[in-house]
Scaffold this motif. Sequence first.
Motif, mmCIF file in Angstrom:
data_model
loop_
_atom_site.group_PDB
_atom_site.id
_atom_site.type_symbol
_atom_site.label_atom_id
_atom_site.label_comp_id
_atom_site.label_asym_id
_atom_site.label_seq_id
_atom_site.Cartn_x
_atom_site.Cartn_y
_atom_site.Cartn_z
ATOM 1 N N THR A 112 84.030 46.584 0.870
ATOM 2 C CA THR A 112 84.423 46.883 2.249
ATOM 3 C C THR A 112 84.529 45.430 2.675
ATOM 4 O OG1 THR A 112 83.564 49.131 2.404
ATOM 5 C CG2 THR A 112 83.760 47.757 4.423
ATOM 6 N N GLN A 142 81.153 47.164 10.889
ATOM 7 C CA GLN A 142 81.267 48.414 10.258
ATOM 8 C C GLN A 142 79.999 48.461 9.197
ATOM 9 O OE1 GLN A 142 85.002 48.051 7.977
ATOM 10 N NE2 GLN A 142 84.630 50.192 7.062
ATOM 11 N N HIS A 144 79.181 49.492 6.214
ATOM 12 C CA HIS A 144 79.433 49.196 4.954
ATOM 13 C C HIS A 144 80.012 47.644 4.621
ATOM 14 C CE1 HIS A 144 79.806 53.408 4.872
ATOM 15 N NE2 HIS A 144 79.039 53.566 3.771
ATOM 16 N N VAL A 195 76.769 53.311 10.602
ATOM 17 C CA VAL A 195 77.332 53.776 9.222
ATOM 18 C C VAL A 195 77.483 55.246 9.419
ATOM 19 C CG1 VAL A 195 74.915 54.340 8.341
ATOM 20 C CG2 VAL A 195 76.844 53.297 7.001
ATOM 21 N N MET A 197 80.245 57.225 10.140
ATOM 22 C CA MET A 197 81.282 56.836 10.628
ATOM 23 C C MET A 197 81.864 57.555 11.782
ATOM 24 S SD MET A 197 82.945 56.024 6.864
ATOM 25 C CE MET A 197 83.741 54.577 7.148
ATOM 26 N N GLY A 232 86.709 51.200 9.586
ATOM 27 C CA GLY A 232 87.690 51.326 8.333
ATOM 28 C C GLY A 232 88.793 52.214 8.989
ATOM 29 N N ASP A 233 89.835 52.018 8.037
ATOM 30 C CA ASP A 233 91.084 53.032 8.545
ATOM 31 C C ASP A 233 90.744 54.485 7.918
ATOM 32 O OD1 ASP A 233 91.002 52.263 5.766
ATOM 33 O OD2 ASP A 233 93.174 51.896 5.472
ATOM 34 N N GLY A 234 89.896 54.468 6.999
ATOM 35 C CA GLY A 234 89.584 56.097 6.551
ATOM 36 C C GLY A 234 88.633 56.573 7.699
ATOM 37 N N GLU A 235 87.976 55.748 8.206
ATOM 38 C CA GLU A 235 86.998 56.059 9.454
ATOM 39 C C GLU A 235 87.788 56.888 10.501
ATOM 40 O OE1 GLU A 235 84.532 52.957 10.810
ATOM 41 O OE2 GLU A 235 83.328 54.258 11.994
ATOM 42 N N GLU A 238 87.726 60.578 11.473
ATOM 43 C CA GLU A 238 86.638 61.258 11.949
ATOM 44 C C GLU A 238 87.098 61.359 13.461
ATOM 45 O OE1 GLU A 238 83.966 62.273 11.122
ATOM 46 O OE2 GLU A 238 83.283 61.419 9.212
ATOM 47 N N ASN A 263 92.675 48.476 4.756
ATOM 48 C CA ASN A 263 93.016 48.149 3.285
ATOM 49 C C ASN A 263 93.578 49.539 2.734
ATOM 50 O OD1 ASN A 263 90.919 50.239 3.279
ATOM 51 N ND2 ASN A 263 89.223 48.517 3.096
ATOM 52 N N GLN A 265 92.648 52.252 1.862
ATOM 53 C CA GLN A 265 91.931 52.963 0.991
ATOM 54 C C GLN A 265 90.649 53.431 1.789
ATOM 55 O OE1 GLN A 265 92.415 49.985 -2.422
ATOM 56 N NE2 GLN A 265 91.055 51.665 -3.103
ATOM 57 N N ARG A 266 90.223 54.757 1.213
ATOM 58 C CA ARG A 266 88.698 55.110 1.779
ATOM 59 C C ARG A 266 87.965 55.116 0.408
ATOM 60 N NH1 ARG A 266 90.523 60.224 0.740
ATOM 61 N NH2 ARG A 266 92.277 61.042 1.840
ATOM 62 N N LYS A 395 91.512 46.313 -0.389
ATOM 63 C CA LYS A 395 90.092 46.708 -0.700
ATOM 64 C C LYS A 395 89.538 45.946 -1.845
ATOM 65 C CE LYS A 395 86.834 50.251 0.089
ATOM 66 N NZ LYS A 395 86.935 51.641 0.983
ATOM 67 N N HIS A 410 85.775 51.413 -3.947
ATOM 68 C CA HIS A 410 84.686 51.523 -2.897
ATOM 69 C C HIS A 410 83.208 51.513 -3.569
ATOM 70 C CE1 HIS A 410 83.143 52.580 0.944
ATOM 71 N NE2 HIS A 410 82.407 53.179 0.470
HETATM 72 C C1 LIG Z 1 80.211 60.307 8.636
HETATM 73 C C2 LIG Z 1 80.331 59.888 7.356
HETATM 74 N N1 LIG Z 1 80.952 60.412 6.246
HETATM 75 C C3 LIG Z 1 80.937 59.925 5.083
HETATM 76 C C4 LIG Z 1 80.233 58.872 4.780
HETATM 77 C C5 LIG Z 1 80.471 58.130 3.553
HETATM 78 N N2 LIG Z 1 81.319 57.053 3.284
HETATM 79 C C6 LIG Z 1 80.905 55.873 3.494
HETATM 80 S S1 LIG Z 1 81.970 54.657 3.466
HETATM 81 C C7 LIG Z 1 83.300 55.787 3.098
HETATM 82 C C8 LIG Z 1 84.769 55.378 3.018
HETATM 83 C C9 LIG Z 1 85.094 54.401 3.917
HETATM 84 O O1 LIG Z 1 86.589 54.260 4.024
HETATM 85 P P1 LIG Z 1 87.044 53.340 5.121
HETATM 86 O O2 LIG Z 1 86.377 53.820 6.679
HETATM 87 O O3 LIG Z 1 88.502 53.122 4.836
HETATM 88 O O4 LIG Z 1 86.379 51.889 5.217
HETATM 89 P P2 LIG Z 1 86.650 50.797 4.169
HETATM 90 O O5 LIG Z 1 85.462 50.654 3.094
HETATM 91 O O6 LIG Z 1 87.865 50.926 3.252
HETATM 92 O O7 LIG Z 1 86.816 49.524 4.922
HETATM 93 C C10 LIG Z 1 82.844 57.088 3.122
HETATM 94 C C11 LIG Z 1 83.508 58.414 3.018
HETATM 95 C C12 LIG Z 1 79.901 58.145 5.915
HETATM 96 N N3 LIG Z 1 79.159 56.921 5.654
HETATM 97 N N4 LIG Z 1 79.632 58.600 7.184
#
Ligand SMILES: Cc1ncc(C[n+]2csc(CCOP(=O)(O)OP(=O)(O)O)c2C)c(N)n1
Length: 891
Positions: A112, A142, A144, A195, A197, A232-235, A238, A263, A265-266, A395, A410
């Motif tokens: 990350t 962020q 992570h 954290v 997300m 994060g883009d995956g975030e 939510e 990036n 990716q999640r 990523k 990840h």
């Molecule tokens: C509410 C919640 N669900 C699941 C997670 C577990 N988790 C931690 S990082 C991650 C993937 C993150 O992807 P992204 O948001 O794209 O961040 P990147 O690391 O790619 O910058 C997940 C699923 C979490 N931290 N919080």
Amino acid sequence: MRNISPKEQAELDATETREWLESLDYVLQSGGPAKVARLLRELTVHARQNGVKLPFTANTPYINSISADEQVLMPGSPDLERRIKSLVRWNAAAMVVRANKAEEGIGGHISTFASAATLYEVGFNHFFRGHENGDGDVIFFQGHAAPGIYARAYLEGRIGETQLENFRRELKQGGGLSSYPHPWLMENFWEFPTVSMGLGPIMAIYQARFMRYLEDRGLKPKSDAKVWAFLGDGETDEPEALGAITLPAREKLDNLVFVINCNLQRLDGPVRGNGQIIQELEAAFRGAGWNVVKVIWGREWDPLLAKDRDGLLVKRMGEIVDGQYQKYAVESGAYVREHFWGTDPRLLDMVKHLSDDQLKKMSLGGHDPIKVYNAYKAATEFKGAPTVILARTIKGYGLGEAGEGKNITHQQKKMNEEELRAFRTRFGIPVSDAEIAKTPFYRPAEDSIEVKYMRERREALGGYVPSRKNRSTPIKSVARDLFEEFYKGTDGRKASTTMVFVRLLSKMLRDKELGPLVVPIVPDEARTFGMEALFRQVGIYSHAGQVYEPVDMDTLLYYKEASDGQILEEGINEAGSLSSFIAAGTAYATHGVNTIPFFIFYSMFGFQRIGDLIWAAADSRTRGFMLGGTSGRTTLAGEGLQHQDGNSQLLAYPVPNLVSYDPAFAYELAVIIEDGIRRMYVDQESIFYYLTVMNEQYAMPEMPNGAREGILKGLYKFRATAKPDAALRAQLFGSGAILPEVIKAQEILESKYNVGADVWSVTSYGELYREGHACERWNMLHPTQTPRVPYVTQCLAKAPGVLVAASDYVKALPDSIDKWLPRPLSTLGTDGFGRSEGRASLRDFFEVDYRYVIVATLAALARDGKVDASVVDQAIKAHNVNSEKPNPAVS
Ligand SMILES: Cc1ncc(C[n+]2csc(CCOP(=O)(O)OP(=O)(O)O)c2C)c(N)n1
Ligand SMILES: [Mg+2]
């Protein structure tokens, strides 16, 4: 007329397009962009009027929002900054690799931060303002990416090597570092937990709004400090992440900047393999009214885009889906040439002067400091709307074979020697081959140009970030006379605890010292709680004031919005309200202002719905009062299964710094709130409160002498029996709106069954439970010393008779103190699903009314052989209790 061939048609189309473009170019040259925009607008209207259906798009092309010729040069020393960034990268990776060597499975994230390093470093060197020159920026990092933030603090000399070594091992001698941003664990460092997300973005939005609120109300000088949220883009999947994005646009919060690290990716794989997350987010944010800045391509693309006269390259960029882009990131230059450029000879021609290696090294916007710098500059200078920066990155950038752009990236925590060596070489870290296996941390000498530069930059920007401290001066004292009125009781007049709370709130708002600090927060329930008088008294906050004539203007309690209004009316939005609660309840640290939030909500939609935000509030060391209104499973009449709350008092148990009470009477509530303000704002304890208040009305009695201490500890004797010498004795516990039922049972037990029963008000099972366990633990660890006696035992050790508790919450609550009582407790509670019914029927259904208290008391006496079973049987019949009714806990 002869038929035109498709080829001829294509040529005609091309000519036509060219003519239109040339005309447009002419207008652009002679009249400038504004004229072009006007023409296009008029053309669009004209086309629509003539029936042309234009497809809607909120998107711009898949290129940078800031073109190469708009961008400015970067100040400072880019070379030095690159070196510093490399050192941060190395130490961030090293701490995770080392943590995983030292103790298998301790975890951590490399990828990350690896993708976000430039996004952070440009911020640290040029934008993030510390708190030392007055008002600083508020930054939501962020979660992570924490290793990178620690690694920088280490280079800055703020974190020692031992701490870095003990990343994720907080219990080690000498202290460690928490895995993620946790103010509870590192109260001088992290400001906000992110954290979980989605919570970071919503908290950031309400933080930005709260900053304006403080300014508009004159509680803090106006400033151009920013709130930055890195996500994060995956975030963004939510609901909390995007769910509130219309608010900052509506409120024109140009103090808010979102940086989304795209990036692509999640954790499991691509965020949008078959689509484009950047375009999707652009449309969502633009639609919501944000200023969107896309930072997709690095500087190597600029000359190619300049050559792209026909838009072929832009078109090609826009048609590739993210899953495919991810593939390009891991593939060779030859592959990219063939698959990306190779679809059109004209495209291939554009890059014929570049080697495969050069093609491979074409950077992305989020890794190019100049692109990021310009985006941040644009964001911080933009007026009238919040800005989101969509920065494209890879990523695990720089990890190479160890996991750059892979689906497993990840969770990559380990690097073998070869991978470490490659990483070291790529970033030019002065660690020798001989040392590499040890993955040593590397910090240049104190007087090195790198360390000096970092320090100078941070000094110029107002000090180090992140950094948290209590910046407020404690309130001197709380005036008792605000609360004393409530000790007297209501002289037989009926009132609900909610009415009492509203009266108390209204008094506090009028108080000279306390008043301005009070922040009432409601999610569209003020009328439900009878708070509408406050609309007029203190106004509803709206930055714009009130630009319309409210429909109820001629009434006394009209809906008054004002730019210095005090109430935060959040609409139907408990998550947003709690985010405001966190902003207000942490302002003592963030802004040095002791605001006291009172967030009142439908209790079932509190813990049950937004429990994770409450957990984040706890971690953030939030101070303030949450009030679960219309609470109690049987006290809220008519509303039924989804509304009636018999759970929240139990759900409050696990939050360590949350003090919860279920008060029954006006004086209990007054004593608790007064003491709460003292503990939080005078004594500066990092606690917050959860109070349930009800809408059932009954006469409020006078406070019994000496009750204060017990009210706060969770238990006091409310009324002793008139028959202390009776042969049959009982101790009855009641709380909240069920306490009056217990008092009624006491009277009947005495008059009809000759049972001398004392009534205790249990204001907090939670506090009794905690204190009981604290004593037990102490006794276990101090076997030779005089054992401590739990408060609940002290109260009841000598109390005679059977023990019966009735609660409007689940039975687990009274049961949780059972073991510190001299005899087993008979428990009545409201396990099960609620029903749409009136109070009396509900209390019959859940078996918590006075009749059940009587039956439970007699049954316990029969169990102990004090009365015959037939007495219980007769009582069941006499009180019309249906022994064969289904168990409400499971029906
Ligand atoms: C509410 C919640 N669900 C699941 C997670 C577990 N988790 C931690 S990082 C991650 C993937 C993150 O992807 P992204 O948001 O794209 O961040 P990147 O690391 O790619 O910058 C997940 C699923 C979490 N931290 N919080
Ligand atoms: Mg991602």
